[in-house]
Scaffold this motif. Structure first.
Motif, PDB file in Angstrom:
ATOM      1  N   GLU A  54      -0.580   6.851   2.877  1.00  0.00           N
ATOM      2  CA  GLU A  54      -1.656   7.926   2.742  1.00  0.00           C
ATOM      3  C   GLU A  54      -1.186   9.208   2.290  1.00  0.00           C
ATOM      4  O   GLU A  54      -0.190   9.876   2.930  1.00  0.00           O
ATOM      5  CB  GLU A  54      -2.476   8.163   4.182  1.00  0.00           C
ATOM      6  N   SER A  55      -1.978   9.927   1.238  1.00  0.00           N
ATOM      7  CA  SER A  55      -1.626  11.147   0.994  1.00  0.00           C
ATOM      8  C   SER A  55      -2.573  12.426   1.420  1.00  0.00           C
ATOM      9  O   SER A  55      -2.312  13.419   1.180  1.00  0.00           O
ATOM     10  CB  SER A  55      -1.819  11.200  -0.525  1.00  0.00           C
ATOM     11  N   ALA A  56      -3.617  11.970   2.085  1.00  0.00           N
ATOM     12  CA  ALA A  56      -4.585  13.101   2.610  1.00  0.00           C
ATOM     13  C   ALA A  56      -3.981  13.780   3.580  1.00  0.00           C
ATOM     14  O   ALA A  56      -4.255  15.068   3.695  1.00  0.00           O
ATOM     15  CB  ALA A  56      -5.851  12.119   3.019  1.00  0.00           C
ATOM     16  N   PRO A  57      -3.228  13.436   4.526  1.00  0.00           N
ATOM     17  CA  PRO A  57      -2.642  14.026   5.578  1.00  0.00           C
ATOM     18  C   PRO A  57      -1.799  15.202   4.981  1.00  0.00           C
ATOM     19  O   PRO A  57      -1.740  16.376   5.425  1.00  0.00           O
ATOM     20  CB  PRO A  57      -1.835  12.959   6.483  1.00  0.00           C
ATOM     21  N   ARG A  68       0.870  -1.159   0.020  1.00  0.00           N
ATOM     22  CA  ARG A  68      -0.196  -0.095   0.089  1.00  0.00           C
ATOM     23  C   ARG A  68       0.793   1.192   0.067  1.00  0.00           C
ATOM     24  O   ARG A  68       1.802   1.327   0.780  1.00  0.00           O
ATOM     25  CB  ARG A  68      -0.801  -0.061   1.252  1.00  0.00           C
ATOM     26  N   ARG A  87      -0.757  20.912   3.629  1.00  0.00           N
ATOM     27  CA  ARG A  87      -0.305  21.580   2.548  1.00  0.00           C
ATOM     28  C   ARG A  87      -1.259  22.991   2.763  1.00  0.00           C
ATOM     29  O   ARG A  87      -0.891  24.029   2.422  1.00  0.00           O
ATOM     30  CB  ARG A  87      -0.126  21.217   1.336  1.00  0.00           C
ATOM     31  N   LEU A  88      -2.627  22.174   2.861  1.00  0.00           N
ATOM     32  CA  LEU A  88      -3.594  23.689   2.521  1.00  0.00           C
ATOM     33  C   LEU A  88      -3.704  24.251   3.934  1.00  0.00           C
ATOM     34  O   LEU A  88      -4.004  25.688   3.684  1.00  0.00           O
ATOM     35  CB  LEU A  88      -5.125  22.872   2.545  1.00  0.00           C
ATOM     36  N   GLN A  89      -3.325  23.795   4.995  1.00  0.00           N
ATOM     37  CA  GLN A  89      -3.504  24.708   6.247  1.00  0.00           C
ATOM     38  C   GLN A  89      -2.354  25.714   6.355  1.00  0.00           C
ATOM     39  O   GLN A  89      -2.547  26.702   6.621  1.00  0.00           O
ATOM     40  CB  GLN A  89      -3.401  23.841   7.514  1.00  0.00           C
ATOM     41  N   GLU A 116      -2.422  32.769   2.567  1.00  0.00           N
ATOM     42  CA  GLU A 116      -3.158  33.658   1.463  1.00  0.00           C
ATOM     43  C   GLU A 116      -4.320  34.302   2.563  1.00  0.00           C
ATOM     44  O   GLU A 116      -4.710  35.510   1.943  1.00  0.00           O
ATOM     45  CB  GLU A 116      -4.036  32.415   0.786  1.00  0.00           C
ATOM     46  N   ARG A 117      -4.715  33.913   3.604  1.00  0.00           N
ATOM     47  CA  ARG A 117      -5.821  34.581   4.243  1.00  0.00           C
ATOM     48  C   ARG A 117      -5.144  36.108   4.705  1.00  0.00           C
ATOM     49  O   ARG A 117      -5.908  37.185   4.799  1.00  0.00           O
ATOM     50  CB  ARG A 117      -6.519  33.708   5.343  1.00  0.00           C
ATOM     51  N   LEU A 148      -0.731  26.815   3.369  1.00  0.00           N
ATOM     52  CA  LEU A 148      -0.827  27.687   2.549  1.00  0.00           C
ATOM     53  C   LEU A 148      -1.994  28.760   2.745  1.00  0.00           C
ATOM     54  O   LEU A 148      -2.074  29.917   2.400  1.00  0.00           O
ATOM     55  CB  LEU A 148      -1.381  27.032   1.042  1.00  0.00           C
ATOM     56  N   LEU A 149      -3.110  28.185   3.073  1.00  0.00           N
ATOM     57  CA  LEU A 149      -4.481  29.170   3.492  1.00  0.00           C
ATOM     58  C   LEU A 149      -4.030  30.221   4.483  1.00  0.00           C
ATOM     59  O   LEU A 149      -4.700  31.235   4.548  1.00  0.00           O
ATOM     60  CB  LEU A 149      -5.709  28.315   3.721  1.00  0.00           C
ATOM     61  N   ALA A 153      -2.115  16.573   1.971  1.00  0.00           N
ATOM     62  CA  ALA A 153      -3.106  17.608   1.495  1.00  0.00           C
ATOM     63  C   ALA A 153      -3.449  18.392   2.705  1.00  0.00           C
ATOM     64  O   ALA A 153      -3.522  19.669   2.289  1.00  0.00           O
ATOM     65  CB  ALA A 153      -4.178  16.907   0.692  1.00  0.00           C
ATOM     66  N   ARG A 154      -3.873  18.152   3.666  1.00  0.00           N
ATOM     67  CA  ARG A 154      -4.551  18.685   4.635  1.00  0.00           C
ATOM     68  C   ARG A 154      -3.364  19.661   5.267  1.00  0.00           C
ATOM     69  O   ARG A 154      -3.681  20.770   5.377  1.00  0.00           O
ATOM     70  CB  ARG A 154      -4.946  17.823   5.835  1.00  0.00           C
TER      71      ARG A 154
END
Lengths: 271, 92
Positions: free
Chosen positions: B12-15, B9, B20-22, B28-29, B24-25, B17-18
């Motif tokens: 996991e890639s979702a962590p 397997r 990176r978004l946190q 940006e905010r 980045l945002l 993504a989460r």
């Protein structure tokens, strides 16, 4: 006086038009008087998803430019008699939408309908800001995927600054509609989970629509998914979202939480 | 090999993504939501200082930087002497 909803997202292809049609139909199926308004001037598609593409005579731009009356441009749905469509123009561009014209049309629709649902174009340009301008409620359609979440965050910022409500210092009522969700992939850790997206965007959840063949099938047929197959998983999600819009405090169902024997063995390609 | 892929397997890639978004945002905010505040601060600081001395609008810079733990506001104002020799005063 009706409520104005904007269905928006920033990113294209996440399901704004599908959701506008499905929620509009769901609300109308419960007897409310609903008009869905296509703001995507130049790239209209709500007529096609609603199955009314051959009945468009006049459109939003005609009404704004005074070339047609509002009643001439409204198309009544053949299946649900309280559901109407105001199509966008296919031949002109978004510059034909004037802020004053949009304000007048929305004000007139509010007096005649319980719900005015505006399908926003993608992007953050004038078409999108005009679609959200007069909204009372915003539905932010998001896929559990990085670029969609980022764009939704940007749109939330615009909703809090560029709308009439925000300018008056009032709070814009924003809801997250998570679409194309694949529970099995989220479970495996290969897709952002519902809670991840909620935590990042921090707006309340209106519903979770699972990725499904039924959505494509419905659009192939030109029917909102709540009309094409009311018992399908996405239709149920939209019906529940519509009830929440009306103030029902329904618990949110996360698709795939109860997986059957075969689901466990073979996984799930689509809900 | 496909069979190998089937059994092994990938992580996991979702962590990722989460996370990176946190990050980045948060950035940006700060840059989109805060620009208005920075401009207001700049104008008001300029107004206060010009009450007491003559300064050039263009020689005032206000920068807001947001980090994960603390944010810093850097104000850089150039105050000219009558002779035209500049001295820089820095406040942060």
């Amino acid at each position: 006086m009706g409520k104005v909803i904007v269905v928006t997202s920033g990113k294209g292809g996440v399901g704004k038009t599908t959701s506008t049609a499905a929620l509009g139909a769901a609300l109308a199926q419960n007897g409310d008087k609903v008009v869905v308004v296509d703001f995507d001037v130049g790239l209209r598609n709500l007529d096609l998803v609603m199955g009314a593409e051959r009945r468009v005579v006049y459109d939003l731009v005609n009404v704004i430019q005074g070339e047609a009356k509002l009643t001439q441009a409204l198309i009544r749905d053949k299946r649900v008699e309280t559901l109407y469509l105001l199509p966008a123009s296919q031949t002109r561009d978004k510059d034909n939408l004037t802020p004053e014209g949009v304000e007048k049309v929305i004000a007139a629709l509010k007096t005649a309908f319980d719900w005015v649902i505006c399908d926003s174009p993608a992007g953050i340009e004038s078409g999108a800001t005009l679609a959200m301008r007069h909204a009372d409620i915003a539905i932010v359609v998001t896929n559990p995927e990085v670029s969609s979440v980022r764009d939704s965050d940007r749109i939330i910022g615009l909703l809090d600054s560029k709308t009439v409500k925000a300018e008056k210092g009032e709070r814009m009522d924003k809801h997250l509609l998570l679409t194309r969700y694949e529970p099995a992939r989220a479970e495996r850790g290969d897709m952002l989970k519902v809670d991840d997206v909620l935590e990042i965007l921090s707006i309340p959840l209106l519903g979770i629509v699972p990725e499904s063949m039924d959505v494509l099938r419905a659009s192939n047929l030109g029917s909102p998914v709540t009309l094409a197959d009311g018992a399908s998983a996405p239709a149920r999600a939209y019906f529940e979202a519509a009830r929440r819009l009306k103030g029902d405090a329904l618990p949110i169902t996360v698709p795939g939480e109860k997986r059957g024997f075969f689901g466990k063995i073979f996984g799930r390609k689509a809900a | 090999m496909n069979l190998l892929r089937f059994f092994s397997r990938s992580p996991e890639s979702a962590p990722a993504a989460r996370e990176r978004l946190q990050v980045l945002l948060a950035h940006e905010r700060a840059s989109t939501g805060g620009s208005d505040l920075v401009n207001k601060l700049r104008d008001e600081i300029l107004a206060v200082i010009s009450k007491h001395m003559k300064i050039d609008d263009e020689k005032v810079s206000v920068k807001m930087e947001r980090g994960a733990q603390v944010s810093t506001l850097a104000v850089d104002i150039e105050i000219p002497f009558e002779a035209g020799k500049g001295t820089r005063k820095k406040a942060a």
